[in-house]
Design an enzyme around this catalytic site. Structure first.
Site, PDB file in Angstrom:
ATOM      1  N   ASP A  13       0.894  -1.231   0.133  1.00  0.00           N
ATOM      2  CA  ASP A  13      -0.037  -0.022  -0.056  1.00  0.00           C
ATOM      3  C   ASP A  13       0.901   1.082   0.089  1.00  0.00           C
ATOM      4  O   ASP A  13       1.908   1.205   0.298  1.00  0.00           O
ATOM      5  CB  ASP A  13      -0.892   0.029   1.113  1.00  0.00           C
ATOM      6  CG  ASP A  13      -1.757   1.130   1.407  1.00  0.00           C
ATOM      7  OD1 ASP A  13      -2.556   1.594   0.283  1.00  0.00           O
ATOM      8  OD2 ASP A  13      -1.862   1.844   2.342  1.00  0.00           O
ATOM      9  N   SER A  14       0.345   2.418  -0.454  1.00  0.00           N
ATOM     10  CA  SER A  14       0.815   3.609  -0.426  1.00  0.00           C
ATOM     11  C   SER A  14       1.484   4.011   1.282  1.00  0.00           C
ATOM     12  O   SER A  14       2.241   4.669   1.468  1.00  0.00           O
ATOM     13  CB  SER A  14       0.321   4.814  -0.719  1.00  0.00           C
ATOM     14  OG  SER A  14      -1.066   4.682   0.069  1.00  0.00           O
ATOM     15  N   CYS A  76      -3.738  -1.064  -2.065  1.00  0.00           N
ATOM     16  CA  CYS A  76      -3.985   0.535  -2.123  1.00  0.00           C
ATOM     17  C   CYS A  76      -4.982   0.506  -3.519  1.00  0.00           C
ATOM     18  O   CYS A  76      -4.662  -0.053  -4.438  1.00  0.00           O
ATOM     19  CB  CYS A  76      -2.784   1.259  -2.697  1.00  0.00           C
ATOM     20  SG  CYS A  76      -2.840   2.914  -3.194  1.00  0.00           S
ATOM     21  N   GLU A 156      -5.987   9.215   9.077  1.00  0.00           N
ATOM     22  CA  GLU A 156      -4.684   9.172   9.815  1.00  0.00           C
ATOM     23  C   GLU A 156      -4.531   9.895  10.796  1.00  0.00           C
ATOM     24  O   GLU A 156      -3.984   9.641  11.853  1.00  0.00           O
ATOM     25  CB  GLU A 156      -3.842   9.547   8.638  1.00  0.00           C
ATOM     26  CG  GLU A 156      -3.622   8.540   7.280  1.00  0.00           C
ATOM     27  CD  GLU A 156      -2.153   8.563   6.732  1.00  0.00           C
ATOM     28  OE1 GLU A 156      -1.319   9.241   7.208  1.00  0.00           O
ATOM     29  OE2 GLU A 156      -2.304   7.811   5.784  1.00  0.00           O
ATOM     30  N   CYS A 194     -11.450   3.168  -1.124  1.00  0.00           N
ATOM     31  CA  CYS A 194     -10.097   3.818  -0.401  1.00  0.00           C
ATOM     32  C   CYS A 194      -9.593   3.006   0.571  1.00  0.00           C
ATOM     33  O   CYS A 194     -10.462   2.705   1.540  1.00  0.00           O
ATOM     34  CB  CYS A 194     -10.106   5.161  -0.347  1.00  0.00           C
ATOM     35  SG  CYS A 194      -8.622   6.010   0.442  1.00  0.00           S
ATOM     36  N   HIS A 196      -8.596   3.626   3.365  1.00  0.00           N
ATOM     37  CA  HIS A 196      -8.625   4.589   4.764  1.00  0.00           C
ATOM     38  C   HIS A 196     -10.123   4.602   5.133  1.00  0.00           C
ATOM     39  O   HIS A 196     -10.479   4.754   6.416  1.00  0.00           O
ATOM     40  CB  HIS A 196      -8.338   6.027   4.767  1.00  0.00           C
ATOM     41  CG  HIS A 196      -6.730   5.876   4.597  1.00  0.00           C
ATOM     42  ND1 HIS A 196      -6.014   5.504   3.706  1.00  0.00           N
ATOM     43  CD2 HIS A 196      -5.931   6.932   5.454  1.00  0.00           C
ATOM     44  CE1 HIS A 196      -4.839   5.900   3.954  1.00  0.00           C
ATOM     45  NE2 HIS A 196      -4.777   6.553   4.942  1.00  0.00           N
TER      46      HIS A 196
HETATM   47  N1  DGL Z   1      -4.001   3.845  -0.072  1.00  0.00           N
HETATM   48  C1  DGL Z   1      -4.498   4.868  -0.930  1.00  0.00           C
HETATM   49  C2  DGL Z   1      -5.750   4.389  -1.593  1.00  0.00           C
HETATM   50  O1  DGL Z   1      -6.321   3.261  -1.052  1.00  0.00           O
HETATM   51  C3  DGL Z   1      -5.052   6.089  -0.044  1.00  0.00           C
HETATM   52  C4  DGL Z   1      -3.871   6.760   0.534  1.00  0.00           C
HETATM   53  C5  DGL Z   1      -3.022   7.429  -0.689  1.00  0.00           C
HETATM   54  O2  DGL Z   1      -3.647   8.525  -1.330  1.00  0.00           O
HETATM   55  O3  DGL Z   1      -1.890   7.182  -0.689  1.00  0.00           O
HETATM   56  O4  DGL Z   1      -6.243   5.001  -2.500  1.00  0.00           O
END
Ligand code: DGL
Length: 279
Positions: A13-14, A76, A156, A194, A196
């Site tokens: 993931d990012s 992600c 976050e 997403c 989050h």
């Molecule tokens: N992990 C990213 C997503 O699911 C969200 C956070 C980011 O923008 O890096 O799109």
């Protein structure tokens, strides 16, 4: 078990949000081993161009492939939206599973009216991957898509409940779910596109009409991985019976990773358990 099935499942993931996906995977496959990489040095991906996200994603995949994995889960949504083809091309023999297809399939299954709303980062929404995946399964679906960028920061920050997050949710979602009058009902299904967003569900739910079904792409992806592996990697792991091991990798700041991860993982992580890697 084949040698490949004994390898851990790679997840990237990012950053920390992908832990919602890891959490769903672990609860679906308690005995499997995982290796999780959070590209915390370069997050967020959601506001970057597809070209850059593809480049980052290939670098993340390379680190995990080098360590040995049985399959790659792209937790992600932004990376899944833009980079799956590039990763499949790079690793033709490795199963690569993203979050978009499972989320789209679950949305189509959940919606009765065929009106579906999708929310995610700017990159995910503008790229149109959810929209095309839903349309492939249900050509007559009516889709509304909206970027909800502030949700990422709120999650976050740990502001998952309370007035601020509810006002933000109202601001983003009210225009989509405007009317409760039967004749012009808005969508009956909302896809959380997403990593989050699952932690914000109580606040999101609070501003939606009651009939709206929420599809969490973390849970639906875990189910897709189980189906894909056919139980092979859910067997006994190298660790304690019934409790697989996780190897933690991040590209920056183990302390922040450990602190913020508890919001998404629902458990605390020790700083010492996180290995910092350079891409
Ligand atoms: N992990 C990213 C997503 O699911 C969200 C956070 C980011 O923008 O890096 O799109």
């Amino acid at each position: 078990l084949t040698a490949a099935a004994r390898l851990p499942i790679g997840v990237f993931d990012s950053g920390v949000g992908g832990l919602t996906v890891l959490r769903a995977l672990r609860s679906a496959m308690p005995a499997a081993d995982f290796i999780y990489l959070g590209d915390t040095a370069r997050l967020p991906y959601g506001t970057k161009s597809a070209h850059t996200v593809v480049r980052y994603s290939l670098q993340c995949a390379a680190v995990l492939v080098e360590r040995g994995i049985s399959c790659l889960v792209v937790a992600c949504n932004t990376a899944s939206a833009s980079s799956l083809d590039a990763m499949r091309l790079q690793y033709p023999n490795l199963p690569v599973i993203g979050v978009i297809e499972p989320g789209a399939a679950a949305a189509v299954a959940a919606s009765v009216s065929g009106r579906i709303a999708v929310i995610g980062t700017e990159g995910t929404i503008n790229g149109g991957a959810y929209q095309s995946a839903i349309r492939r399964l249900s050509p007559s679906a009516r889709i509304t898509a909206a970027a909800c960028s502030l949700f990422v920061a709120l999650a976050e920050e740990g502001w998952t409940e309370g007035e601020i997050v509810k006002s933000v949710a109202r601001r983003y979602l009210a225009p989509i779910f405007r009317s409760e009058a039967a004749a012009d009902r808005g969508p009956d299904t909302l896809v959380l596109g997403c990593t989050h967003f699952p932690v914000l569900v109580p606040s999101i739910r609070a501003v939606l009409p009651e009939y709206v079904r929420i599809v969490d792409s973390a849970k639906t992806t875990a189910a897709a991985v189980v189906r894909h592996l056919g139980g092979a990697s859910t067997g006994p792991s190298s660790g304690q019976a019934g409790r697989g091991q996780v190897t933690w990798l991040a590209t920056d700041d183990a302390a922040r990773f450990a602190r913020v991860s508890s919001i998404f993982l629902g458990a605390s992580l020790s700083v010492g358990a996180i290995e910092i890697v350079d891409l």
